[in-house]
Design a protein around this motif. Structure first.
Motif, PDB file in Angstrom:
ATOM      1  N   ALA A  81     -59.463  28.455 -17.794  1.00  0.00           N
ATOM      2  CA  ALA A  81     -58.313  27.659 -18.261  1.00  0.00           C
ATOM      3  C   ALA A  81     -57.387  27.426 -17.075  1.00  0.00           C
ATOM      4  O   ALA A  81     -57.190  28.313 -16.240  1.00  0.00           O
ATOM      5  CB  ALA A  81     -57.579  28.428 -19.351  1.00  0.00           C
ATOM      6  N   HIS A  82     -56.794  26.222 -16.995  1.00  0.00           N
ATOM      7  CA  HIS A  82     -55.874  25.957 -15.896  1.00  0.00           C
ATOM      8  C   HIS A  82     -54.441  26.219 -16.340  1.00  0.00           C
ATOM      9  O   HIS A  82     -54.163  26.489 -17.518  1.00  0.00           O
ATOM     10  CB  HIS A  82     -56.082  24.559 -15.312  1.00  0.00           C
ATOM     11  N   ILE A  83     -53.549  26.134 -15.377  1.00  0.00           N
ATOM     12  CA  ILE A  83     -52.181  26.538 -15.623  1.00  0.00           C
ATOM     13  C   ILE A  83     -51.491  25.595 -16.648  1.00  0.00           C
ATOM     14  O   ILE A  83     -50.601  26.018 -17.370  1.00  0.00           O
ATOM     15  CB  ILE A  83     -51.429  26.685 -14.270  1.00  0.00           C
ATOM     16  N   GLY A  84     -51.979  24.353 -16.735  1.00  0.00           N
ATOM     17  CA  GLY A  84     -51.475  23.442 -17.775  1.00  0.00           C
ATOM     18  C   GLY A  84     -51.882  23.925 -19.161  1.00  0.00           C
ATOM     19  O   GLY A  84     -51.093  23.890 -20.108  1.00  0.00           O
ATOM     20  N   ASN A  85     -53.091  24.439 -19.280  1.00  0.00           N
ATOM     21  CA  ASN A  85     -53.542  24.966 -20.578  1.00  0.00           C
ATOM     22  C   ASN A  85     -52.720  26.181 -21.005  1.00  0.00           C
ATOM     23  O   ASN A  85     -52.631  26.490 -22.199  1.00  0.00           O
ATOM     24  CB  ASN A  85     -55.013  25.417 -20.539  1.00  0.00           C
ATOM     25  N   ALA A  86     -52.147  26.869 -20.008  1.00  0.00           N
ATOM     26  CA  ALA A  86     -51.336  28.055 -20.345  1.00  0.00           C
ATOM     27  C   ALA A  86     -50.042  27.655 -21.040  1.00  0.00           C
ATOM     28  O   ALA A  86     -49.449  28.451 -21.765  1.00  0.00           O
ATOM     29  CB  ALA A  86     -51.008  28.842 -19.078  1.00  0.00           C
ATOM     30  N   ARG A  87     -49.598  26.414 -20.817  1.00  0.00           N
ATOM     31  CA  ARG A  87     -48.281  26.036 -21.346  1.00  0.00           C
ATOM     32  C   ARG A  87     -48.214  26.101 -22.876  1.00  0.00           C
ATOM     33  O   ARG A  87     -47.332  26.773 -23.412  1.00  0.00           O
ATOM     34  CB  ARG A  87     -47.870  24.660 -20.817  1.00  0.00           C
ATOM     35  N   PRO A  88     -49.116  25.411 -23.609  1.00  0.00           N
ATOM     36  CA  PRO A  88     -49.010  25.537 -25.071  1.00  0.00           C
ATOM     37  C   PRO A  88     -49.188  26.983 -25.544  1.00  0.00           C
ATOM     38  O   PRO A  88     -48.546  27.406 -26.506  1.00  0.00           O
ATOM     39  CB  PRO A  88     -50.137  24.639 -25.607  1.00  0.00           C
ATOM     40  N   VAL A  89     -50.023  27.742 -24.834  1.00  0.00           N
ATOM     41  CA  VAL A  89     -50.267  29.122 -25.268  1.00  0.00           C
ATOM     42  C   VAL A  89     -48.964  29.922 -25.181  1.00  0.00           C
ATOM     43  O   VAL A  89     -48.594  30.656 -26.106  1.00  0.00           O
ATOM     44  CB  VAL A  89     -51.383  29.767 -24.401  1.00  0.00           C
ATOM     45  N   ILE A  90     -48.225  29.739 -24.089  1.00  0.00           N
ATOM     46  CA  ILE A  90     -46.972  30.486 -23.902  1.00  0.00           C
ATOM     47  C   ILE A  90     -45.880  29.953 -24.842  1.00  0.00           C
ATOM     48  O   ILE A  90     -45.179  30.724 -25.502  1.00  0.00           O
ATOM     49  CB  ILE A  90     -46.514  30.400 -22.428  1.00  0.00           C
ATOM     50  N   VAL A  91     -45.751  28.632 -24.920  1.00  0.00           N
ATOM     51  CA  VAL A  91     -44.696  28.039 -25.749  1.00  0.00           C
ATOM     52  C   VAL A  91     -44.863  28.469 -27.213  1.00  0.00           C
ATOM     53  O   VAL A  91     -43.909  28.908 -27.865  1.00  0.00           O
ATOM     54  CB  VAL A  91     -44.752  26.499 -25.629  1.00  0.00           C
ATOM     55  N   PHE A  92     -46.080  28.369 -27.727  1.00  0.00           N
ATOM     56  CA  PHE A  92     -46.262  28.705 -29.144  1.00  0.00           C
ATOM     57  C   PHE A  92     -46.273  30.216 -29.366  1.00  0.00           C
ATOM     58  O   PHE A  92     -46.031  30.677 -30.484  1.00  0.00           O
ATOM     59  CB  PHE A  92     -47.485  27.984 -29.725  1.00  0.00           C
ATOM     60  N   ASP A  93     -46.489  30.985 -28.305  1.00  0.00           N
ATOM     61  CA  ASP A  93     -46.315  32.434 -28.431  1.00  0.00           C
ATOM     62  C   ASP A  93     -44.833  32.758 -28.629  1.00  0.00           C
ATOM     63  O   ASP A  93     -44.485  33.636 -29.426  1.00  0.00           O
ATOM     64  CB  ASP A  93     -46.852  33.142 -27.183  1.00  0.00           C
ATOM     65  N   VAL A  94     -43.965  32.036 -27.920  1.00  0.00           N
ATOM     66  CA  VAL A  94     -42.527  32.257 -28.107  1.00  0.00           C
ATOM     67  C   VAL A  94     -42.143  31.892 -29.548  1.00  0.00           C
ATOM     68  O   VAL A  94     -41.412  32.622 -30.219  1.00  0.00           O
ATOM     69  CB  VAL A  94     -41.696  31.443 -27.086  1.00  0.00           C
ATOM     70  N   LEU A  95     -42.686  30.796 -30.038  1.00  0.00           N
ATOM     71  CA  LEU A  95     -42.370  30.402 -31.418  1.00  0.00           C
ATOM     72  C   LEU A  95     -42.917  31.431 -32.413  1.00  0.00           C
ATOM     73  O   LEU A  95     -42.242  31.795 -33.385  1.00  0.00           O
ATOM     74  CB  LEU A  95     -42.938  29.006 -31.705  1.00  0.00           C
ATOM     75  N   PHE A  96     -44.119  31.916 -32.169  1.00  0.00           N
ATOM     76  CA  PHE A  96     -44.729  32.942 -33.041  1.00  0.00           C
ATOM     77  C   PHE A  96     -43.820  34.178 -33.093  1.00  0.00           C
ATOM     78  O   PHE A  96     -43.501  34.701 -34.159  1.00  0.00           O
ATOM     79  CB  PHE A  96     -46.107  33.290 -32.474  1.00  0.00           C
ATOM     80  N   ARG A  97     -43.363  34.618 -31.916  1.00  0.00           N
ATOM     81  CA  ARG A  97     -42.483  35.794 -31.857  1.00  0.00           C
ATOM     82  C   ARG A  97     -41.167  35.526 -32.602  1.00  0.00           C
ATOM     83  O   ARG A  97     -40.651  36.388 -33.311  1.00  0.00           O
ATOM     84  CB  ARG A  97     -42.182  36.156 -30.403  1.00  0.00           C
ATOM     85  N   LEU A  98     -40.645  34.309 -32.415  1.00  0.00           N
ATOM     86  CA  LEU A  98     -39.374  33.973 -33.082  1.00  0.00           C
ATOM     87  C   LEU A  98     -39.558  33.955 -34.608  1.00  0.00           C
ATOM     88  O   LEU A  98     -38.726  34.485 -35.351  1.00  0.00           O
ATOM     89  CB  LEU A  98     -38.880  32.610 -32.574  1.00  0.00           C
ATOM     90  N   LEU A  99     -40.646  33.355 -35.064  1.00  0.00           N
ATOM     91  CA  LEU A  99     -40.900  33.307 -36.514  1.00  0.00           C
ATOM     92  C   LEU A  99     -41.071  34.715 -37.083  1.00  0.00           C
ATOM     93  O   LEU A  99     -40.570  35.024 -38.167  1.00  0.00           O
ATOM     94  CB  LEU A  99     -42.148  32.467 -36.820  1.00  0.00           C
ATOM     95  N   ARG A 100     -41.753  35.582 -36.321  1.00  0.00           N
ATOM     96  CA  ARG A 100     -41.911  36.972 -36.780  1.00  0.00           C
ATOM     97  C   ARG A 100     -40.564  37.666 -36.854  1.00  0.00           C
ATOM     98  O   ARG A 100     -40.302  38.469 -37.749  1.00  0.00           O
ATOM     99  CB  ARG A 100     -42.844  37.741 -35.835  1.00  0.00           C
ATOM    100  N   HIS A 101     -39.713  37.357 -35.893  1.00  0.00           N
ATOM    101  CA  HIS A 101     -38.376  37.964 -35.895  1.00  0.00           C
ATOM    102  C   HIS A 101     -37.586  37.484 -37.124  1.00  0.00           C
ATOM    103  O   HIS A 101     -36.897  38.266 -37.781  1.00  0.00           O
ATOM    104  CB  HIS A 101     -37.644  37.592 -34.609  1.00  0.00           C
ATOM    105  N   LEU A 102     -37.701  36.181 -37.426  1.00  0.00           N
ATOM    106  CA  LEU A 102     -36.894  35.614 -38.506  1.00  0.00           C
ATOM    107  C   LEU A 102     -37.448  35.927 -39.898  1.00  0.00           C
ATOM    108  O   LEU A 102     -36.680  36.093 -40.839  1.00  0.00           O
ATOM    109  CB  LEU A 102     -36.779  34.092 -38.340  1.00  0.00           C
ATOM    110  N   TYR A 103     -38.779  35.945 -40.014  1.00  0.00           N
ATOM    111  CA  TYR A 103     -39.364  36.075 -41.361  1.00  0.00           C
ATOM    112  C   TYR A 103     -40.075  37.414 -41.588  1.00  0.00           C
ATOM    113  O   TYR A 103     -40.496  37.684 -42.703  1.00  0.00           O
ATOM    114  CB  TYR A 103     -40.348  34.923 -41.624  1.00  0.00           C
ATOM    115  N   GLY A 104     -40.240  38.207 -40.526  1.00  0.00           N
ATOM    116  CA  GLY A 104     -40.946  39.489 -40.662  1.00  0.00           C
ATOM    117  C   GLY A 104     -42.364  39.353 -40.137  1.00  0.00           C
ATOM    118  O   GLY A 104     -43.034  38.349 -40.399  1.00  0.00           O
ATOM    119  N   GLU A 105     -42.786  40.401 -39.405  1.00  0.00           N
ATOM    120  CA  GLU A 105     -44.087  40.330 -38.715  1.00  0.00           C
ATOM    121  C   GLU A 105     -45.244  39.996 -39.637  1.00  0.00           C
ATOM    122  O   GLU A 105     -46.121  39.222 -39.302  1.00  0.00           O
ATOM    123  CB  GLU A 105     -44.392  41.674 -38.045  1.00  0.00           C
TER     124      GLU A 105
END
Ligand code: AMP
Ligand code: ZN
Length: 464
Positions: free
Chosen positions: A37-61
């Motif tokens: 995977a190239h560094i561009g492919n890492a972008r959606p993985v990281i961005v949506f990981d932040v969203l996943f963490r935020l959703l877990r924080h807001l709604y419960g793991e």
């Protein structure tokens, strides 16, 4: 403050309301596994990981389901298998390519601080679901078999094109490629194509063949998240045709008015001012970056830019990341250490949280962290009664962003590590492998590497 997300479907920021607060559902298109995977492919993985963490924080793991697929059937994979393993039977060669590449991808994104999604389905494990969907599309008059393919009939869906805001007539008028003789319309796309005896294939009502790319995501998202779910994400380049076609397939197969309610797309990444390409020699894989820099630095430098903006990936951003993270890490206290119980141990800094709730504004969250770290370092403020509370909120904010330091800056409590190791040995004796893996992962998160010795004992060391 409510969570607000920019929705590509409506081209505006909207308040996010999950269909079911007990089960918030997100799907993100994953990699096609034929190469690093190239560094561009890492972008959606990281961005949506932040969203996943935020959703877990807001709604419960336990209330968030995140699905990211692995595309392990594709003509590019077949070509790579033939090139790299010419002496193996094709199926074995393909498996070698996909397994090796998928494992590399998992290791790369873990090093970037990304949590495992709840489910990571592989396309090849979901062929029956795809066949079922294609069958439904034919039965409802949205697909037809022609030549060696089954095609989706784009004109059968009156509002096709809503996501990318393309009108069918424009596409037809602008079609540069001559319509293949077997297609009823130039915009029709492949759902299934027949395989030659040398190509990989699965039996289907239309003959032995393989799925088109778009149907994979429709089948996997509906299997794990249902016919309608909350968030669907990926890079900007996927809006058309991939996501448009996913929407067409899912809505027409299920007779629904939407597939996902919120569609999110990250901007593109360039390298040192240029489009990344193999021919320009500026093609950077995640692995290349990780050879030189800790994963947190790459993650931080990626999040310095808001996810919808284009990124220019430069060395100077990695250097900036290093200095910021070094400043932050001095004040990081792991959750298991904590202080006193007179405040919410899981609370994060309110400015960091509000920045993330404003369409994932990581640049603003970082500014807030800088202000906090400066305050925490100020001797005049360290005697304030809320100093420990602020240390805790600062640390939990780093956790929320996936930027907790991997290297331990605090002393390791050896008695505690020994207790973990005994518990793991007990779990292994009871053949409770899930628990044993969980404990190993927990130790790894504390910066402890373990080694099982031949004599049945386990030794450990601090990773530096
Ligand atoms: P692909 O393997 O090309 O299907 O890409 C996998 C994911 O990476 C998709 O979500 C793409 O939109 C995303 N992607 C690919 N290249 C870039 C890039 N240069 N910048 C940002 N995202 C990208
Ligand atoms: Zn997809």
């Amino acid at each position: 403050m409510p969570l607000r997300l920019y929705n590509t479907l409506t081209r505006q920021k909207e308040e996010f309301q999950p269909l079911d607060k007990e089960r918030v559902r997100m799907y993100v298109c994953g990699p096609t596994v034929y190469d690093f995977a190239h560094i561009g492919n890492a972008r959606p993985v990281i961005v949506f990981d932040v969203l996943f963490r935020l959703l877990r924080h807001l709604y419960g793991e336990s209330h968030v389901t995140y699905v990211r697929n692995i595309t392990d059937v594709d003509d590019k994979i077949n070509a790579r298998a033939l090139r790299d393993f010419p002496d193996l039977p094709l199926n074995d060669a393909i498996r070698n390519v996909t397994e090796k590449t998928a494992s590399q991808f998992f290791a790369d994104v873990k090093a970037l601080g990304c949590l495992d999604p709840t489910v990571q389905p592989r396309a090849t494990d979901n062929i029956p679901g795809m066949i079922e969907m294609i069958r439904a599309l034919i039965a409802r008059g949205h697909a037809y078999q022609a030549g060696s393919e089954v095609l989706f009939s784009v004109p059968s869906m009156p509002d096709y094109g809503a996501l990318s805001q393309r009108r069918l007539e424009d596409q037809q008028a602008g079609a540069r490629v001559a319509v293949d003789a077997h297609k009823r319309d130039a915009a029709d796309f492949v759902l299934w194509k027949l395989s030659s005896p040398e190509e990989p294939g699965w039996d289907s009502p239309w003959g032995r063949g393989r799925p088109g790319w778009h149907i994979e995501c429709s089948a996997m998202s509906s299997r794990y998240l249902g016919e309608v779910f909350d968030i669907h994400g990926g890079g900007l380049d996927l809006i058309f045709p991939h996501h448009e076609n996913e929407i067409a397939q899912s809505r027409c197969a299920f007779g629904t008015s939407v597939m996902a309610r919120t569609w999110m797309h990250n901007g593109f990444l360039q390298v040192e001012g240029q489009k990344m390409s193999k021919s320009l020699g500026n093609f950077v894989t995640i692995n290349d970056v990780l050879q030189e820099w800790p994963g947190e630095f790459a993650r931080y430098s990626m999040l310095l830019t808001h996810y919808r903006q284009p990124i220019d990936w430069t060395r100077s951003k990695l250097i900036e990341a290093r200095s910021s993270l070094q400043k932050f890490q001095k004040w990081y206290v792991p959750l298991e250490i904590g202080f006193s119980a007179d405040y919410d141990q899981s609370a994060v800094d309110v400015e960091v949280l509000e920045s993330l709730q404003d369409d994932l504004s990581t640049p603003e969250a970082f500014s807030a962290l800088h202000r906090l770290a400066t305050d925490l370092a100020n001797p005049a403020l360290q005697s304030r009664p809320d100093h420990n509370k602020r240390l805790s909120e600062f640390s939990r904010s780093l956790d929320l962003l996936g930027l907790a330091p991997r290297k331990q800056l605090v002393d390791i409590d050896a008695t505690r590590v020994d207790a973990f190791i005994s518990a793991r040995l007990e779990a292994r004796k009871a053949k409770n492998w899930a628990e044993s893996d969980r404990i190993r992962d927990e130790l790894a998160a504390m910066g402890i590497a373990i080694k099982d010795n031949k004599d049945g004992t386990t030794s450990w060391e601090v990773k530096r």
